[in-house]
Design an enzyme around this catalytic site. Structure first.
Site, PDB file in Angstrom:
ATOM      1  N   SER B 128       0.674  -1.067  -0.018  1.00 39.56           N
ATOM      2  CA  SER B 128       0.129  -0.025  -0.067  1.00 39.56           C
ATOM      3  C   SER B 128       0.944   1.340  -0.080  1.00 39.56           C
ATOM      4  CB  SER B 128      -0.800  -0.034   1.281  1.00 39.56           C
ATOM      5  OG  SER B 128      -1.611   1.312   1.597  1.00 39.56           O
ATOM      6  N   TYR B 152      -0.962   0.132  10.147  1.00 39.20           N
ATOM      7  CA  TYR B 152      -1.226  -0.593   8.953  1.00 39.20           C
ATOM      8  C   TYR B 152       0.003  -0.185   7.989  1.00 39.20           C
ATOM      9  CZ  TYR B 152      -3.476  -1.403   4.386  1.00 39.20           C
ATOM     10  OH  TYR B 152      -3.755  -2.036   3.044  1.00 39.20           O
ATOM     11  N   LYS B 156       2.661  -3.234   6.491  1.00 39.76           N
ATOM     12  CA  LYS B 156       2.892  -3.347   5.049  1.00 39.76           C
ATOM     13  C   LYS B 156       4.387  -3.352   4.645  1.00 39.76           C
ATOM     14  CE  LYS B 156      -1.284  -4.355   3.210  1.00 39.76           C
ATOM     15  NZ  LYS B 156      -1.571  -5.411   2.608  1.00 39.76           N
TER      16      LYS B 156
END
Lengths: 329, 329
Positions: B128, B152, B156
């Site tokens: 991402s 998050y 990633k």
């Protein structure tokens, strides 16, 4: 204040413990107690405060909660296995360098939660320039990406990311410092692929042969053990506000070729010492070293008050002084 | 060839499975069997090859070895919990987005070792643009560092590092693709903080109100679900040799402000649809979004054959076509 040093028996850890013992204080606050741990028990040390020393394996899940249970104010996290070993033993490298570190971060987080958020120690983590991987620009800037070419560098880069996230969340107040290669390492050779950078200075000065496994053209980034301890003390005591969310910093150092290292040795030692460097190229070490970074623009760290030597001659003189070595035996 | 899709019930996973089912082949090779898993069982799908669907939790340690035991030739690893949820639930985010992914990598490594090195699947991982964190240059280059401002994004970025190291070691042939925000997402809103980017297009087109929690000046990076599936197929079939050790790539996309998105909507929809966008700023979402990147120089991915839309109007038209939505009801 209470201090925990994880990796206290390693070369940098011993020198850090020695400086803390001599000064009896950190950042103007008196040290009440220190706890030094490593995979072998750190050697006893005279100090104006009690020092608890013990052997333990941070990769064993029951250990990290015990280390943090006393809620130390400052935690130095220096423990890791070296690059050559992490490359040779994939599972051990991840277990210690990644999982061990992460379990310590987790243990701190749980103490933080258990204290209703009041426990939030300073955490100083030693990362490495091995987080970077070739090809490189001529000087690696502070915003260059981390694409390591070893499992060791990968593990350090991952711990940097965890450190930044745990700090952002407020679980601890962390800073990661990427040490240059530390030269001149005293003592015996270790398994690090970078070991020869020190060996070609230390061994000839002691009248012993040293193997140089790469060409003289190899450029590398160095700082003395004395500077490394200075980085740790500054990281433990400085205001981390100016770092913002970017908690990991490349430390300043000296960029020299192996040839320039040898010239600096020649300037302080007798010629027969220099002649003790035996050139024997090792393709495995050459391959590992060729993926390592060479020169940095460490302007962010310098602006934040970190400083190292200006040339390799200073690094050799720091070695002679700190290790009581006579250059002309 | 055998294909495993982890995260097959998600929006991108369903569209990927649909395309594989329609084409019956991947990179010119006939698909013999597909296995689609997710936290809920993927819906049945007509295909010229058998599809096994099941519900499982990749964070449960017994699951990843079972998924990989059949030695699929290509593994699409799309599963993760979204940014808002990973921020709200620290432990769940790390358990699924980091540990779940790592356990799949480990399961592949063990099959690789068990096969004496002959099993080395293609692994396509969806990362991402949340791996990047502000402040940013005007356009983020392919060598900009990853300093995520969410858990998050941290998870990633860590998985990207693991993917590169496991690929370098030869355990699998991996590629990580950093998806732009996917717009226009069909279906119901999810918990992603980025959900409104699609909501302000999708909901008004359906005659429903949509909340805009940020200002119209917010600039963001988009690609359609159709492009996202195209990225995945290309990543699964291209020669990865030109990537070298740098296995993670920012995908191309369209940089537009929210205001430009609304103008693109106005160009295809009736005026009363545009009026259904209700401005109601949300400080939590504004804070998260302010840490996100805005515009990329994705020249490396474009040079490697990845392509997306040229403007947001094309993205809306892809939505109307692929979801059979009528713009002027």
């Amino acid at each position: 204040m209470k201090i925990l040093v994880i990796g206290a028996a390693g070369m940098i850890g011993r020198k850090l413990m020695g400086r803390l013992a001599r000064e009896g204080a950190l950042g103007g606050r008196r040290i009440e107690a220190a706890h030094g741990v490593d995979v072998v028990a750190p050697a006893p040390l005279a100090a104006p405060f009690p020092i608890a020393s013990e052997a333990c394996d941070i990769a064993a899940p029951y250990i990290p909660p015990k280390l943090v249970a006393g809620r130390p104010d400052v935690i130095f996290l220096l423990a890791s296995i070296v690059s050559g070993e992490a490359e040779a033993d994939f599972e051990k490298g991840y277990a210690i360098n990644l999982d061990g570190t992460r379990m310590i971060f987790e243990a701190i987080r749980r103490e933080h939660v258990a204290s209703d958020g009041s426990y939030r120690p300073r955490l100083v983590f030693t990362s490495s320039i091995a987080v970077f991987g070739a090809p490189f620009p001529e000087a690696i800037g502070d915003e260059f990406f981390t694409t390591p070419l070893t499992s060791y560098g990968t593990q350090k880069a991952i711990c940097e990311l965890l450190l930044a996230d745990y700090s952002r969340r407020g679980f601890f107040d962390g800073i990661g410092i990427r040490l240059p290669t530390i030269s001149v390492r005293p003592g015996l050779p270790n398994k690090a692929a970078s070991g020869f950078f020190s060996g070609i200075i230390r061994e000839p000065l002691a009248g012993r042969e040293a193997v140089l496994p790469v060409t003289e053209a190899v450029l590398h980034w160095h700082a003395s053990p004395r500077s490394a301890v200075g980085f740790l003390i500054h990281a433990a005591t400085m205001d981390l506000g100016p770092l913002g969310a970017r908690r990991n910093l490349t430390m300043p150092g000296v960029a020299v070729t192996v040839g320039e290292q040898i010239e600096a040795l020649r300037a302080v030692a007798v010629e027969r010492a220099v002649a003790l460097i035996r050139r024997e190229r090792d393709p495995v070490i050459e391959r590992i070293v060729s993926g390592w970074p060479t020169r940095f623009d460490a302007s962010r760290a310098r602006a934040l008050g970190f400083h190292a030597e200006d040339d390799f001659g200073q690094i050799i003189r720091a070695y002679l002084e700190d290790e009581n070595v006579v250059a002309h035996p």
